[in-house]
Scaffold this motif. Sequence first.
Motif, PDB file in Angstrom:
ATOM      1  N   MET A   1      18.860 -16.444  43.758  1.00 14.96           N
ATOM      2  CA  MET A   1      17.574 -16.047  43.168  1.00 14.96           C
ATOM      3  C   MET A   1      17.405 -14.534  43.213  1.00 14.96           C
ATOM      4  O   MET A   1      17.639 -13.920  44.242  1.00 14.96           O
ATOM      5  CB  MET A   1      16.447 -16.708  43.961  1.00 14.96           C
ATOM      6  N   LEU A   2      17.013 -13.966  42.103  1.00 14.67           N
ATOM      7  CA  LEU A   2      16.763 -12.522  42.019  1.00 14.67           C
ATOM      8  C   LEU A   2      17.922 -11.695  42.601  1.00 14.67           C
ATOM      9  O   LEU A   2      17.699 -10.733  43.323  1.00 14.67           O
ATOM     10  CB  LEU A   2      15.458 -12.159  42.740  1.00 14.67           C
ATOM     11  N   ASP A   3      19.143 -12.084  42.263  1.00 14.89           N
ATOM     12  CA  ASP A   3      20.304 -11.399  42.839  1.00 14.89           C
ATOM     13  C   ASP A   3      20.341  -9.913  42.475  1.00 14.89           C
ATOM     14  O   ASP A   3      20.678  -9.080  43.316  1.00 14.89           O
ATOM     15  CB  ASP A   3      21.599 -12.074  42.368  1.00 14.89           C
ATOM     16  N   ASN A   4      20.014  -9.621  41.223  1.00 15.94           N
ATOM     17  CA  ASN A   4      20.063  -8.215  40.824  1.00 15.94           C
ATOM     18  C   ASN A   4      19.004  -7.390  41.549  1.00 15.94           C
ATOM     19  O   ASN A   4      19.225  -6.230  41.879  1.00 15.94           O
ATOM     20  CB  ASN A   4      19.903  -8.081  39.312  1.00 15.94           C
TER      21      ASN A   4
ATOM     22  N   PHE B 138      19.960 -27.019  24.233  1.00 14.89           N
ATOM     23  CA  PHE B 138      19.649 -25.884  23.359  1.00 14.89           C
ATOM     24  C   PHE B 138      19.526 -26.326  21.908  1.00 14.89           C
ATOM     25  O   PHE B 138      18.551 -26.004  21.230  1.00 14.89           O
ATOM     26  CB  PHE B 138      20.720 -24.799  23.504  1.00 14.89           C
ATOM     27  N   VAL B 139      20.504 -27.098  21.454  1.00 11.01           N
ATOM     28  CA  VAL B 139      20.527 -27.497  20.043  1.00 11.01           C
ATOM     29  C   VAL B 139      19.373 -28.449  19.721  1.00 11.01           C
ATOM     30  O   VAL B 139      18.777 -28.374  18.647  1.00 11.01           O
ATOM     31  CB  VAL B 139      21.891 -28.151  19.702  1.00 11.01           C
ATOM     32  N   ASN B 140      19.039 -29.306  20.675  1.00  9.94           N
ATOM     33  CA  ASN B 140      18.018 -30.324  20.390  1.00  9.94           C
ATOM     34  C   ASN B 140      16.665 -30.035  21.027  1.00  9.94           C
ATOM     35  O   ASN B 140      15.807 -30.904  21.101  1.00  9.94           O
ATOM     36  CB  ASN B 140      18.526 -31.690  20.839  1.00  9.94           C
ATOM     37  N   ARG B 141      16.489 -28.815  21.491  1.00 12.20           N
ATOM     38  CA  ARG B 141      15.214 -28.372  22.062  1.00 12.20           C
ATOM     39  C   ARG B 141      14.726 -29.239  23.223  1.00 12.20           C
ATOM     40  O   ARG B 141      13.544 -29.488  23.385  1.00 12.20           O
ATOM     41  CB  ARG B 141      14.140 -28.317  20.967  1.00 12.20           C
ATOM     42  N   ARG B 142      15.678 -29.684  24.045  1.00 14.91           N
ATOM     43  CA  ARG B 142      15.282 -30.376  25.277  1.00 14.91           C
ATOM     44  C   ARG B 142      15.327 -29.337  26.387  1.00 14.91           C
ATOM     45  O   ARG B 142      16.267 -29.307  27.182  1.00 14.91           O
ATOM     46  CB  ARG B 142      16.252 -31.520  25.598  1.00 14.91           C
ATOM     47  N   LEU B 143      14.326 -28.466  26.389  1.00 12.26           N
ATOM     48  CA  LEU B 143      14.382 -27.290  27.261  1.00 12.26           C
ATOM     49  C   LEU B 143      13.976 -27.623  28.690  1.00 12.26           C
ATOM     50  O   LEU B 143      13.529 -28.733  28.970  1.00 12.26           O
ATOM     51  CB  LEU B 143      13.498 -26.192  26.672  1.00 12.26           C
ATOM     52  N   PHE B 144      14.137 -26.663  29.568  1.00 12.76           N
ATOM     53  CA  PHE B 144      13.687 -26.850  30.949  1.00 12.76           C
ATOM     54  C   PHE B 144      12.173 -26.698  31.003  1.00 12.76           C
ATOM     55  O   PHE B 144      11.574 -25.995  30.202  1.00 12.76           O
ATOM     56  CB  PHE B 144      14.303 -25.782  31.864  1.00 12.76           C
ATOM     57  N   LYS B 145      11.575 -27.348  31.998  1.00 14.84           N
ATOM     58  CA  LYS B 145      10.152 -27.132  32.283  1.00 14.84           C
ATOM     59  C   LYS B 145      10.044 -26.018  33.319  1.00 14.84           C
ATOM     60  O   LYS B 145      11.036 -25.619  33.913  1.00 14.84           O
ATOM     61  CB  LYS B 145       9.519 -28.424  32.802  1.00 14.84           C
ATOM     62  N   TYR B 146       8.819 -25.577  33.552  1.00 19.04           N
ATOM     63  CA  TYR B 146       8.687 -24.462  34.488  1.00 19.04           C
ATOM     64  C   TYR B 146       7.460 -24.624  35.369  1.00 19.04           C
ATOM     65  O   TYR B 146       6.523 -25.360  35.024  1.00 19.04           O
ATOM     66  CB  TYR B 146       8.583 -23.139  33.729  1.00 19.04           C
ATOM     67  N   VAL B 147       7.504 -23.965  36.516  1.00 21.38           N
ATOM     68  CA  VAL B 147       6.305 -23.798  37.348  1.00 21.38           C
ATOM     69  C   VAL B 147       6.189 -22.306  37.681  1.00 21.38           C
ATOM     70  O   VAL B 147       7.181 -21.583  37.681  1.00 21.38           O
ATOM     71  CB  VAL B 147       6.364 -24.613  38.667  1.00 21.38           C
ATOM     72  N   GLU B 148       4.964 -21.874  37.943  1.00 20.87           N
ATOM     73  CA  GLU B 148       4.755 -20.491  38.373  1.00 20.87           C
ATOM     74  C   GLU B 148       5.428 -20.324  39.730  1.00 20.87           C
ATOM     75  O   GLU B 148       5.457 -21.256  40.537  1.00 20.87           O
ATOM     76  CB  GLU B 148       3.259 -20.190  38.512  1.00 20.87           C
ATOM     77  N   PHE B 149       5.947 -19.163  39.953  1.00 20.99           N
ATOM     78  CA  PHE B 149       6.730 -18.993  41.165  1.00 20.99           C
ATOM     79  C   PHE B 149       6.579 -17.588  41.717  1.00 20.99           C
ATOM     80  O   PHE B 149       6.703 -16.609  40.986  1.00 20.99           O
ATOM     81  CB  PHE B 149       8.197 -19.281  40.838  1.00 20.99           C
ATOM     82  N   ASN B 150       6.285 -17.490  42.992  1.00 19.09           N
ATOM     83  CA  ASN B 150       6.226 -16.183  43.641  1.00 19.09           C
ATOM     84  C   ASN B 150       7.375 -16.063  44.650  1.00 19.09           C
ATOM     85  O   ASN B 150       7.342 -16.675  45.708  1.00 19.09           O
ATOM     86  CB  ASN B 150       4.885 -16.001  44.359  1.00 19.09           C
ATOM     87  N   PRO B 151       8.391 -15.301  44.304  1.00 18.74           N
ATOM     88  CA  PRO B 151       9.586 -15.245  45.158  1.00 18.74           C
ATOM     89  C   PRO B 151       9.309 -14.773  46.578  1.00 18.74           C
ATOM     90  O   PRO B 151      10.105 -15.046  47.475  1.00 18.74           O
ATOM     91  CB  PRO B 151      10.488 -14.242  44.442  1.00 18.74           C
ATOM     92  N   ASN B 152       8.207 -14.079  46.793  1.00 18.55           N
ATOM     93  CA  ASN B 152       7.909 -13.637  48.151  1.00 18.55           C
ATOM     94  C   ASN B 152       7.267 -14.772  48.944  1.00 18.55           C
ATOM     95  O   ASN B 152       7.764 -15.203  49.978  1.00 18.55           O
ATOM     96  CB  ASN B 152       6.988 -12.417  48.113  1.00 18.55           C
ATOM     97  N   SER B 180      12.571 -13.728  35.437  1.00 15.68           N
ATOM     98  CA  SER B 180      11.624 -12.644  35.696  1.00 15.68           C
ATOM     99  C   SER B 180      11.361 -11.848  34.435  1.00 15.68           C
ATOM    100  O   SER B 180      12.184 -11.831  33.518  1.00 15.68           O
ATOM    101  CB  SER B 180      12.191 -11.699  36.750  1.00 15.68           C
ATOM    102  N   SER B 181      10.225 -11.159  34.447  1.00 15.44           N
ATOM    103  CA  SER B 181       9.873 -10.325  33.292  1.00 15.44           C
ATOM    104  C   SER B 181      10.988  -9.340  32.946  1.00 15.44           C
ATOM    105  O   SER B 181      11.211  -9.036  31.783  1.00 15.44           O
ATOM    106  CB  SER B 181       8.578  -9.574  33.568  1.00 15.44           C
ATOM    107  N   SER B 182      11.707  -8.856  33.964  1.00 11.98           N
ATOM    108  CA  SER B 182      12.737  -7.852  33.687  1.00 11.98           C
ATOM    109  C   SER B 182      13.979  -8.452  33.042  1.00 11.98           C
ATOM    110  O   SER B 182      14.884  -7.721  32.659  1.00 11.98           O
ATOM    111  CB  SER B 182      13.134  -7.137  34.976  1.00 11.98           C
ATOM    112  N   HIS B 231       7.153 -14.130  37.421  1.00 13.24           N
ATOM    113  CA  HIS B 231       8.372 -14.904  37.675  1.00 13.24           C
ATOM    114  C   HIS B 231       8.054 -16.384  37.500  1.00 13.24           C
ATOM    115  O   HIS B 231       6.989 -16.842  37.918  1.00 13.24           O
ATOM    116  CB  HIS B 231       8.866 -14.678  39.103  1.00 13.24           C
ATOM    117  N   LYS B 232       8.969 -17.098  36.875  1.00 15.41           N
ATOM    118  CA  LYS B 232       8.788 -18.539  36.719  1.00 15.41           C
ATOM    119  C   LYS B 232      10.053 -19.254  37.167  1.00 15.41           C
ATOM    120  O   LYS B 232      11.144 -18.696  37.096  1.00 15.41           O
ATOM    121  CB  LYS B 232       8.479 -18.883  35.259  1.00 15.41           C
ATOM    122  N   LEU B 233       9.845 -20.482  37.622  1.00 14.08           N
ATOM    123  CA  LEU B 233      10.980 -21.275  38.072  1.00 14.08           C
ATOM    124  C   LEU B 233      11.241 -22.366  37.035  1.00 14.08           C
ATOM    125  O   LEU B 233      10.371 -23.199  36.770  1.00 14.08           O
ATOM    126  CB  LEU B 233      10.658 -21.890  39.440  1.00 14.08           C
TER     127      LEU B 233
END
Lengths: 164, 262
Positions: A1-4, B138-152, B180-182, B231-233
Motif C-alpha cells: 500500500m502506498l509504496d511510492n 475491464f471489457v465487460n465493466r465488472r469493475l471493483f467496488k470501493y470504500v473510503e480509506f484513510n491509510p493513516n 490515491s489522488s496522485s 484515497h480509496k480502497l
Amino acid sequence: MLDNHAKLVKVIAAADGIVGRKKLQKIIYILKKLGLPFEEKYTFYFYGPYSEELSLQIEELTNLGFVSEVKEKKSNYYQYRYQVTDQGQEFLEHSLAEVPLVESVVRDMKEQSSRFLELVATMLYFDHLPKEEVEQKVLEVKKKSNYTTEDMEEAWNFIGKITH
Amino acid sequence: MDYLQRDAYFTGVSYGHFDMERILRVMRPDEDQVVIKESGMHAVEDYIMSRYQMYWQVYFHPVTRSAEVILTKILHRVKELYGQHYPFKVKPTPFTSFFEGKVSLADYIRLDEAVVLYYFQMWTEEDDPILRDLVYRFVNRRLFKYVEFNPNLQMNDWMELYQLFKEVDLDPDYYLVVDSSSDLPYDFYRPGGEEEERLPIHLLMPNNELRELSRQSEIVEAISGKKRTDHKLYYPKDLIEKLADDQPEKEKIKKILYKQDR
C-alpha cells in the motif's frame, strides 16, 4: 500500500528532514537517475526536472500526517521544511516497499544548495549527450542562473562521487 | 487545455467547455513565460473552473478510477507473466518493448486503444486466472467496488485485509488496491507556494505589473486552497460475496470493509 509514498518518506527520514520543495524535487530526481526505483514522472520545467506527481504525493503525505510541513519565512520568500512524524515512522515499519538508499548520498545532497542540485539534476537530464554538449545545453536552458565553469566542474565531481 | 475539451466531448458531460480562442487571444509573451492580459481574466477563470469540474466529475470519479485501477493491474499482470515466461496463447507483442524499458516512438504510437482492447478481448481466454479475470472485468465493466480509506487511521485494517485476502486465495497485489489522488495524471491549478517551484499563471496588469491569478480572482482563490487529496480502497465485491458462507474469512473481510457503514 502506498509504496511510492513510503519510498519518499524513507528519503526524508534518511536525510533527517529536508528544507525546500525544490530541493526535495531535485533529490528524488537525482536518486531516480542513479537507478533507484522511484516511479514519479518528471518533465523538464522552469527550474529543471519537476514532477507534479511528486508534489501531490507530498501533499498527500502531509494531509495523512506521515510527514510534517512547516512554512518558514526567509527574508524575501517562503520555504517549506519536511520532517517525518511518529505516524510516518510507524507507516514505514509496516510498509513492504524497498528502496536501497545510501544514507550518506542522501545526506550529501541535503547539504548542497538547491541551486547546485538544480544544476546537477539538469546535467543528469541530458546525460544521453556527450559532456561538452551537456554543458552547452545547461548554458542555454539555464542562461539566467549564470552557472560558471567551476560550478559545472563541481557538479561533475559530485555526480562522479554519488555514482560510485 | 485541449485534453479537457476532448474528454468533455467524449464523456458527454456538459462542463469542461471554455473559450479557448479567447484565451489564445489574451495571451501575451513575456520575458520567460506566457502571461494573460488582465482583461482576459474571466476567460482563464472559466478554464480553471472547467479543470476543477472535470477533475471531480470525470477524472476523479470513483468509477473512472476503478477502471483505471483494473487497467493498471492488467498491465502489471501481463508484465509479471511475461517476466516469468508464461506461455501466452496470444503473445503481448506490442507491449514487450514497454516491459523491457526500450520503447521507440513507433512502438508508442502503435499501442493505441484499438490494439489494447483487442489484446484484452483475446486474453479473456488465457489460462492465468488473474489475467483472465481482470481483462474480463475491464471489457465487460465488472469493475471493483470501493470504500473510503484513510491509510493513516486504517493501517491495521489494511494489514488484516491483506492477510485475509491471501488466506482466501485472492492475490492482494491485484485484488486489494489503494488508489490515491496522485495516481491520476491530471492536476488542479496550484498557485506557487515556494519561490522557484512551478510557475503559476500570471496576469499582466495595465501598469505592466504581473499578478498571480488567484490573488486577483476570487473564484480561483476559492477553489485553489481546497484540500484535494483522497484515497480509496478498491476490491472485487463479487468475489468476496462468492466465498462460501461457512468460510470464517468472509465475515471478517466484510466486517472490516463495511465498518464505516455501521
